[in-house]
Design a protein around this motif. Structure first.
Motif, mmCIF file in Angstrom:
data_model
loop_
_atom_site.group_PDB
_atom_site.id
_atom_site.type_symbol
_atom_site.label_atom_id
_atom_site.label_comp_id
_atom_site.label_asym_id
_atom_site.label_seq_id
_atom_site.Cartn_x
_atom_site.Cartn_y
_atom_site.Cartn_z
ATOM 1 N N TRP A 41 0.823 -1.211 0.000
ATOM 2 C CA TRP A 41 0.000 0.000 0.000
ATOM 3 C C TRP A 41 0.858 1.261 0.000
ATOM 4 O O TRP A 41 0.586 2.216 -0.723
ATOM 5 C CB TRP A 41 -0.923 -0.024 1.217
ATOM 6 N N ARG A 44 2.755 2.911 -3.217
ATOM 7 C CA ARG A 44 2.056 3.692 -4.247
ATOM 8 C C ARG A 44 2.708 5.057 -4.427
ATOM 9 O O ARG A 44 3.350 5.572 -3.511
ATOM 10 C CB ARG A 44 0.595 3.912 -3.851
ATOM 11 N N ARG A 368 -3.115 -2.010 -7.739
ATOM 12 C CA ARG A 368 -2.714 -1.520 -9.070
ATOM 13 C C ARG A 368 -3.909 -0.922 -9.814
ATOM 14 O O ARG A 368 -3.791 0.128 -10.464
ATOM 15 C CB ARG A 368 -2.089 -2.662 -9.883
ATOM 16 N N GLU A 371 -4.723 2.414 -8.307
ATOM 17 C CA GLU A 371 -3.747 3.435 -8.698
ATOM 18 C C GLU A 371 -3.990 3.901 -10.125
ATOM 19 O O GLU A 371 -3.884 5.097 -10.429
ATOM 20 C CB GLU A 371 -2.328 2.877 -8.544
#
Length: 402
Positions: A41, A44, A368, A371
């Motif tokens: 986490w 990112r 992912r 993001e």
């Protein structure tokens, strides 16, 4: 004599072996460090922001009756760095939920909020916003639920863990095997303390046991179903069916004690499945308590409807049927001497590690995806700002030309 000496020498070894085995089971009932590790986490791309400026921006936006974007509230949550800031963030989550953009609180923002609450010792804030989900928009995914349940379990706060499990039940989020096992572990641990439960707690506990148990076709699942149906049936016969399904994901049809007996009957014909003796004793106690209500010793002032009275009249039939089914279970060797707590611990020992691997892989992909979605929103925000700036400059040029 030699045998006696050898036995005395081996006794400490055997005792140590049992302790190691027990501790291994107890430890395995919790999520591993790899599961709870925040590294994935925190890797990112971080959008560092000044919280004071973000708070001022949101305040001005709300004062002008404009909508705060989901990116702004996400940035605020992502940049929390203390318990005091977590306290402040709760206010802005509430404000966002009551704004025109209330439906756009992102899943990763919810996940970030829970992680920050755990990181800065504000787990009570996480639970509060979860219990008041309508006011704060807190609808976590299963992985996030797991992190919160596990945190309570590791601190041996089984009542707190069950409060989270109740929210999993209300949101019907028992899809992951890991969530099912963690939930059943928390429930069985809390029940082992023999708490005094209100009728609402019995209903919620029963629904959680039943819905989580339905996902497991083994001794744990059927034992949980049996106890869950029985607890709900107790509420039904004492307070009526409307008290059962009100604001609950349960069917409205009466007869929950009948469904509990159906579980017992199914186990008689189900291969390699047994019922916990402790659970059967608990169900028998529930039936005995209900017989007192049926005899007029009712301490509630609830007015029952006709269908509830008809269901209560079936109690003698249910009691006789329970005795018959229990005798049949005994004859078929379908009763397990272990407690529900022990059964769940054994199941966790067998399956939790495998479940974790699948969950972690899925979580990595989810991060992912989150993001990628966040970057799209940032690009859209940038384009909108550029467009607005061009329009503003165009208007200024036109005004100057006039």
């Amino acid at each position: 004599m030699a045998a006696s000496i050898l036995q005395r020498c081996l006794s400490p070894v055997q005792t140590f072996s049992k302790c190691v085995s027990y501790r291994s089971i107890a430890r395995r009932c919790l999520l591993s460090s790899a599961y709870t590790d925040p590294a994935v986490w925190e890797k990112r791309q971080r959008d560092a922001q000044d919280l004071g400026q973000l708070a001022s921006l949101m305040d001005r936006t709300y004062e002008r009756k404009f909508a705060v974007s989901s990116l702004v509230i996400a940035r605020f949550i992502d940049n929390l760095s203390s318990k005091e800031e977590v306290d402040q963030a709760q206010y802005y989550l509430y404000k966002f939920r009551h704004s025109p953009n209330c439906w756009y609180l992102r899943d990763w923002t919810i996940h970030s909020w829970i992680r920050h609450c755990l990181k800065y010792g504000a787990r009570d804030k996480a639970l509060y916003t979860l219990k008041n989900k309508v006011q704060f928009g807190m609808f976590p995914d299963d992985f996030t639920f797991n992190l919160l349940i596990d945190s309570f379990i590791k601190d041996k706060d089984f009542k707190g863990a069950c409060s989270v499990v109740e929210e999993v039940m209300l949101q019907e989020s028992f899809e992951r095997i890991s969530t099912q096992i963690l939930s059943l572990y928390a429930l069985s641990k809390y029940l082992a303390t023999k708490p005094e439960l209100s009728w609402q707690e019995e209903r919620n506990m029963g629904a959680s046991l039943m819905l989580a148990g339905l996902k497991q076709e083994n001794s744990v699942g059927f034992s949980a179903q049996l106890l869950g149906f029985a607890l709900i049936g107790k509420v039904e016969l004492s307070r009526g069916i409307h008290s059962v399904f009100h604001e609950m994901p349960l069917i409205w049809t009466s007869g929950y004690l009948g469904r509990a007996l159906a579980v017992m009957n199914a186990v008689c014909d189900f291969r390699d499945v047994k019922l916990s003796e402790e659970v059967l004793d608990h169900v028998e106690k529930i039936l005995q308590e209900l017989s007192l209500i049926s005899d007029g010793q009712n301490d509630t002032d609830t007015t029952l409807e006709e269908e509830d009275e008809l269901e209560r009249q079936k109690l003698p039939e249910y009691m006789n049927r329970f005795k018959e089914l229990k005798e049949r279970l005994v004859s078929l060797d379908k009763i397990d001497a272990r407690t529900l707590e022990s059964l769940v611990s054994a199941l966790a020992q067998q399956t939790l590690a495998t479940c974790e691997d699948a969950d972690i892989a899925e979580y990595q992909q989810t991060v992912r995806d989150w993001e990628a979605e966040r970057q799209q929103l940032i690009q859209r925000e940038r384009e909108t700002k550029e467009k607005n700036q061009k329009e503003r400059l165009s208007k200024q040029s036109a005004g100057a030309a006039q």
